[in-house]
Design a protein around this motif. Structure first.
Motif, short mmCIF file in Angstrom:
data_model
loop_
_atom_site.label_atom_id
_atom_site.label_comp_id
_atom_site.label_asym_id
_atom_site.label_seq_id
_atom_site.Cartn_x
_atom_site.Cartn_y
_atom_site.Cartn_z
N TRP A 1 135.09 -35.12 40.41
CA TRP A 1 135.50 -33.82 39.89
C TRP A 1 134.37 -33.24 39.03
N ARG B 1 145.59 -31.21 38.89
CA ARG B 1 144.41 -30.35 38.76
C ARG B 1 144.76 -28.91 39.12
N ASP B 2 145.59 -28.73 40.15
CA ASP B 2 146.01 -27.38 40.55
C ASP B 2 146.81 -26.70 39.45
N LYS C 1 145.60 -39.72 44.89
CA LYS C 1 144.76 -38.53 45.02
C LYS C 1 145.61 -37.26 45.11
N SER C 2 146.68 -37.31 45.89
CA SER C 2 147.53 -36.12 46.03
C SER C 2 148.19 -35.77 44.70
N ILE D 1 138.39 -41.62 41.89
CA ILE D 1 138.69 -40.28 42.38
C ILE D 1 138.10 -39.21 41.47
N ASP E 1 145.48 -34.25 42.49
CA ASP E 1 145.21 -32.88 42.95
C ASP E 1 146.29 -31.92 42.47
N GLU E 2 147.53 -32.39 42.49
CA GLU E 2 148.65 -31.58 42.01
C GLU E 2 148.46 -31.22 40.53
#
Length: 342
Positions: free
Chosen positions: A154, A119-120, A112-113, A150, A116-117
């Motif tokens: 989104w 996606r950022d 997940k992290s 996950i 997220d990285e």
């Protein structure tokens, strides 16, 4: 005419996982998350919960913690720092048009992290590379399952491409062969053992294409019907590696390690095979672990140390483990080519 900007391409490298520290509580936490995955222990959920929390985690964690303490270095867990090194080198090799993230299926850094990285960074799409060359439901399948779980939340989901198997990728084969040839140039070995992590036979049969799998000669060739069969993939990797190393069929053995429980796992078992070799005149063995692209407990300790001790106890003279690919330049180049092709 100006070229349309589409954003960076995200690359997600995923390995299995490692405890945060080699302490018993952290090892127990890791074991629980890992073994409660229904793709790893594919039995009744109630039975799995009772087995993991009532038997395996309480009793295995202290023993495993001691082994992890042998494995730990100043940089921490080898699986972690080899993954980070690979991430950095692949990022440099791919360049600024890509963003490479690294995550673990279990524990930290989480998938997940890593997602997220990406996606950022507003990546235009994501190429997922599970660091398992041979597809298995308990490894690659579990990674894919988790990623889909996950991203379903989104609002915007970019294109996602999974590199699900690369057991026969020329770059991957060449990277392992390159390491092996260095050892073979230094000494003459009587035999080569390709030792793969085992899985229960039932998992192979569950994934068989309309009953194609017979856990036997069906793996003598690698084709569209067994492309995602873990056993067939292991034999294909071994055949290709053997050819690259110049080995004849009687000069190498394919075997499987790390079984758990009483149900039959893939055979032959490495620890049983190696004990019979000295009596056959096989006294010097070169061992590979081609299911692992980064050194970890199963390579360094199990194959490198425990199997060596068992081999020598049976009368063998020399058992040498070829290290995993880790972040070798040849492996980075192979990964880069896989990403570019996808």
């Amino acid at each position: 005419m100006s070229k349309k900007k589409t954003g960076k391409i995200g690359v997600l490298l995923v390995n299995l996982g490692t405890p945060d520290t080699p302490s018993t509580p952290d090892v127990r936490k890791y074991l629980r998350e890992f073994l409660l995955d229904p793709r790893v222990i594919d039995i009744n959920p109630v039975g799995r919960f009772a087995l993991v929390n009532g038997v395996i985690a309480p009793f295995r964690a202290p023993k495993s913690a001691k082994v992890y303490q042998q494995l730990w270095t100043d940089r921490g867990s080898p699986l972690m720092y080899h993954g980070r090194d690979l991430q950095a080198k692949l990022q440099t090799s791919l360049g600024a048009d890509y963003h490479v993230a690294f995550g673990m299926r279990y524990q930290s850094p989480s998938i997940k992290s890593a997602l997220d990285e990406l996606r950022d960074k507003s990546v235009s799409r994501i190429i997922v590379v599970p660091l398992f060359p041979q597809y298995a439901s308990a490894t690659t399948g579990s990674v894919q399952d988790k990623i889909m779980e996950i991203v379903k939340d989104w609002w915007i989901i970019p294109s996602i491409n999974f590199i699900s198997t690369y057991c026969d990728d020329p770059g991957f084969i060449n990277a392992f062969a390159e390491l092996g040839k260095k050892y073979m140039a230094e000494d003459n070995y009587d035999h080569v053992v390709f030792s793969y992590h085992g899985v229960p036979e039932r998992q192979i049969l569950k994934g068989s294409d309309k009953g194609y799998c017979k856990l036997g000669s069906c793996c003598n060739s690698y084709n569209k019907r067994n492309r995602y069969c873990y056993r067939a993939s292991c034999f294909e990797t071994s055949r290709l590696l053997a050819a690259e190393l110049g080995l004849k069929e009687d000069q190498y053995t394919v075997a499987f390690q790390s079984r758990l429980g009483k149900d039959p796992w893939l055979q032959p078992y490495t620890d049983e095979v190696l004990k019979t070799m000295p009596a056959k005149g096989i006294k010097k063995v070169l061992a590979f672990s081609p299911a692992f692209v980064a050194d970890c407990l199963e390579t360094t300790i199990e194959v490198g140390e425990e199997f060596r001790e068992e081999f020598e106890h049976a009368g063998g003279e020399k058992w040498v483990l070829v290290e995993s690919l880790n972040s070798s330049d040849t492996w980075v180049e192979a990964l880069k080519n896989m990403v570019l092709e996808n």
